[in-house]
Design a protein around this motif. Sequence first.
Motif, mmCIF file in Angstrom:
data_model
loop_
_atom_site.group_PDB
_atom_site.id
_atom_site.type_symbol
_atom_site.label_atom_id
_atom_site.label_comp_id
_atom_site.label_asym_id
_atom_site.label_seq_id
_atom_site.Cartn_x
_atom_site.Cartn_y
_atom_site.Cartn_z
ATOM 1 N N UNK B 1 14.044 -43.905 -47.696
ATOM 2 C CA UNK B 1 13.643 -43.681 -49.081
ATOM 3 C C UNK B 1 12.326 -42.878 -49.097
ATOM 4 N N UNK B 2 12.061 -42.292 -50.271
ATOM 5 C CA UNK B 2 10.863 -41.464 -50.390
ATOM 6 C C UNK B 2 9.605 -42.313 -50.281
ATOM 7 N N UNK B 3 8.592 -41.758 -49.632
ATOM 8 C CA UNK B 3 7.363 -42.507 -49.443
ATOM 9 C C UNK B 3 6.177 -41.564 -49.525
ATOM 10 N N UNK B 4 5.098 -42.044 -50.142
ATOM 11 C CA UNK B 4 3.842 -41.278 -50.221
ATOM 12 C C UNK B 4 2.742 -42.116 -49.616
ATOM 13 N N UNK B 5 1.908 -41.486 -48.796
ATOM 14 C CA UNK B 5 0.795 -42.207 -48.181
ATOM 15 C C UNK B 5 -0.507 -41.451 -48.405
ATOM 16 N N UNK B 6 -1.507 -42.200 -48.818
ATOM 17 C CA UNK B 6 -2.857 -41.655 -48.949
ATOM 18 C C UNK B 6 -3.791 -42.471 -48.063
ATOM 19 N N UNK B 7 -4.968 -41.886 -47.753
ATOM 20 C CA UNK B 7 -5.956 -42.635 -46.961
ATOM 21 C C UNK B 7 -6.186 -43.973 -47.633
ATOM 22 N N UNK B 8 -5.907 -45.044 -46.929
ATOM 23 C CA UNK B 8 -6.090 -46.350 -47.548
ATOM 24 C C UNK B 8 -7.550 -46.789 -47.545
ATOM 25 N N UNK B 9 -8.316 -46.264 -46.607
ATOM 26 C CA UNK B 9 -9.726 -46.640 -46.551
ATOM 27 C C UNK B 9 -10.525 -45.834 -47.562
ATOM 28 N N UNK B 10 -11.529 -46.462 -48.126
ATOM 29 C CA UNK B 10 -12.398 -45.779 -49.078
ATOM 30 C C UNK B 10 -13.173 -44.682 -48.360
ATOM 31 N N UNK B 106 -0.893 -44.855 -53.093
ATOM 32 C CA UNK B 106 -1.686 -46.043 -53.431
ATOM 33 C C UNK B 106 -3.103 -45.694 -53.868
ATOM 34 N N UNK B 107 -3.467 -44.401 -53.710
ATOM 35 C CA UNK B 107 -4.788 -43.980 -54.140
ATOM 36 C C UNK B 107 -5.833 -44.102 -53.054
ATOM 37 N N UNK B 108 -6.821 -43.220 -53.111
ATOM 38 C CA UNK B 108 -7.983 -43.283 -52.219
ATOM 39 C C UNK B 108 -9.220 -43.416 -53.077
ATOM 40 N N UNK B 109 -10.038 -44.413 -52.770
ATOM 41 C CA UNK B 109 -11.281 -44.622 -53.518
ATOM 42 C C UNK B 109 -12.375 -43.759 -52.908
ATOM 43 N N UNK B 110 -12.982 -42.942 -53.750
ATOM 44 C CA UNK B 110 -14.078 -42.072 -53.330
ATOM 45 C C UNK B 110 -15.384 -42.586 -53.901
#
Lengths: 116, 114
Positions: B1-10, B106-110
């Motif tokens: 299935x489709x998957x998106x990954x972003x840097x999980x660490x801030x 899931x988003x990356x916190x900056x």
Amino acid sequence: GAGVSQTPSNKVTEKGKYVELRCDPISGHTALYWYRQSLGQGPEFLIYFQGTGAADDSGLPNDRFFAVRPEGSVSTLKIQRTERGDSAVYLCASSLGTSGSKETQYFGPGTRLLVL
Amino acid sequence: SQKIEQNSEALNIQEGKTATLTCNYTNYSPAYLQWYRQDPGRGPVFLLLIRENEKEKRKERLKVTFDTTLKQSLFHITASQPADSATYLCALPLLYNQGGKLIFGQGTELSVKP
């Protein structure tokens, strides 16, 4: 101009109760979307409407969730027999359309639902 | 299935530096990719859309690249400011070149420190 508005901003309910969440899209936007966001996660698609009809409801987790948009503007997300796992922020978005430059989705502030 | 990954660490950077955020996806080929900004307690705000035939797109201090071979997008904020501190989300349409259902990372916190 006015953006997408959602009411209530916060809702606390007890397990087993029924809740309704309301979304007022941007005037003139034909497409309306519902997403659910848990802490630390991105929004998760639930359903979207094109006009009055649900164009895609594949994200609704089970038959306790239902949404309507009877006049093609305001939408209500309805959750029956709420469970603690339903606690999340419910986001609504709208767009002018679903193709070309019209597809950009504009989000409301969300309704924070807490099921005790 | 489709998957998106972003840097999980801030991501923590100093004011004035360039912030670079990554979005990787698997198992499909979207016609476009979007970046959103989300502040605490608020809904996501659209920033940029880049199409599959565009390698790079700029808007003020923002720059987005889209590499369909690597299945990756990079989001850059140059001359970063404390006001840029937020969570940044990438999103892709589930169906090729159709609006409607978006899949979000899931988003990356900056965090930009003065």
